[in-house]
Design a protein around this motif. Sequence first.
Motif, PDB file in Angstrom:
ATOM      1  N   ILE A   1       0.847  -1.207   0.000  1.00 55.14           N
ATOM      2  CA  ILE A   1       0.000   0.000   0.000  1.00 55.14           C
ATOM      3  C   ILE A   1       0.875   1.247   0.000  1.00 55.14           C
ATOM      4  N   TRP A   2       1.938   1.225   0.794  1.00 55.79           N
ATOM      5  CA  TRP A   2       2.843   2.379   0.854  1.00 55.79           C
ATOM      6  C   TRP A   2       3.408   2.697  -0.533  1.00 55.79           C
ATOM      7  N   GLU A   3       3.848   1.674  -1.224  1.00 51.20           N
ATOM      8  CA  GLU A   3       4.532   1.885  -2.502  1.00 51.20           C
ATOM      9  C   GLU A   3       3.572   2.220  -3.636  1.00 51.20           C
TER      10      GLU A   3
ATOM     11  N   ARG B   1      -7.570   8.108   2.612  1.00 48.40           N
ATOM     12  CA  ARG B   1      -7.819   8.436   1.199  1.00 48.40           C
ATOM     13  C   ARG B   1      -7.796   9.944   0.998  1.00 48.40           C
ATOM     14  N   VAL B   2      -6.916  10.370   0.096  1.00 46.88           N
ATOM     15  CA  VAL B   2      -6.814  11.780  -0.301  1.00 46.88           C
ATOM     16  C   VAL B   2      -6.928  11.799  -1.818  1.00 46.88           C
ATOM     17  N   GLY B   3      -8.108  12.192  -2.325  1.00 44.59           N
ATOM     18  CA  GLY B   3      -8.351  12.087  -3.756  1.00 44.59           C
ATOM     19  C   GLY B   3      -8.391  10.633  -4.152  1.00 44.59           C
TER      20      GLY B   3
ATOM     21  N   PRO C   1      -0.177   7.973   3.662  1.00 48.21           N
ATOM     22  CA  PRO C   1       0.167   7.477   5.000  1.00 48.21           C
ATOM     23  C   PRO C   1      -0.004   8.533   6.082  1.00 48.21           C
ATOM     24  N   THR C   2      -0.374   8.079   7.266  1.00 47.89           N
ATOM     25  CA  THR C   2      -0.412   8.948   8.432  1.00 47.89           C
ATOM     26  C   THR C   2       0.994   9.049   9.021  1.00 47.89           C
TER      27      THR C   2
END
Length: 314
Positions: free
Chosen positions: A20-22, A58-60, A65-66
Amino acid sequence: MSARTLNGFDLNLVKVFLAIWETRSLTLAGERLGLTQPAVSHALRRMRDQFSDPLFLRVGNLMEPTEAATRLYEPFDRALHILGQTVLDHDGFDPARSDRVFRIAMSDISEMVCLPPIFSHLEQVAPGVRLVSVQLNAETVAAELRSGQIDMAMGYLPGLVDVDCLHSYLMTDWFVCLVSSRHPMAGQVLTREQFSRLTFIDVAVHATGYRMVESVLGRLGVERHIMARLEHFTVLPRIIRETGFAALFPYSASSRVAESGEFSILDLPFDLPQIDIEVHIHANFRKDPGILWLRDAITGVLRTDPPADRTIAV
């Protein structure tokens, strides 16, 4: 996460976290791992419960990540790398075929002196192996070695003597006075009085060898006129070459820059303890064939016989 909950932590979640990070996407993370999007969402919910944090928001169209996820990323990435490399190296380490990445903590002066011959050797025997140089921090290096955040450390590190590390001698170094070949003192024998009249560019008081020198000079009552204090050693030669200033500089580096004929190396008018440069690995990784191979390769390339003792009690 407490020690009690660690026993129930699913290491597969680390792979989901990194995917998810990548990718910044649950869908793309699933495609990379061969999982459905609902399966990735379920894994993310488990991680959120485990760490009591959303981890990704979710941003857009992206999953960003927090702060908690940002703190988790590097140790998760490193842990998965160590596990994967352990599996790959189980039957031995083949430097000619390996593409392993090694992280070595060293100072900028160690980079200057040690990396050229190391890279020359690796180019011949291990062309796929990659090195990452990490800024050496004497206060945290023991913990970084123990956790596997770095694979080894190089330098003068007396603080590692009493911790669970394995040490391999490389060379003995000492500090000298470096001036331009155009300096009035160039080629002369430096007296203590003349030393006190020099104007110095001071550098890297956090470096272990340099801190030792500063401490000894203080005990001797030696005062220096310091014009500027810089962060890095490697900028010094150009400044010294183009000015009338002087610098305390390790002999190993001084001898290399002096090959150009633009510098003069002056022995100090008092004796300082020698410093032993070593390569250090943690005992936790003493059976890691890749780390052992690289340590032995570095030792084979850099090791020189100790010089005659230059140390006088001060």
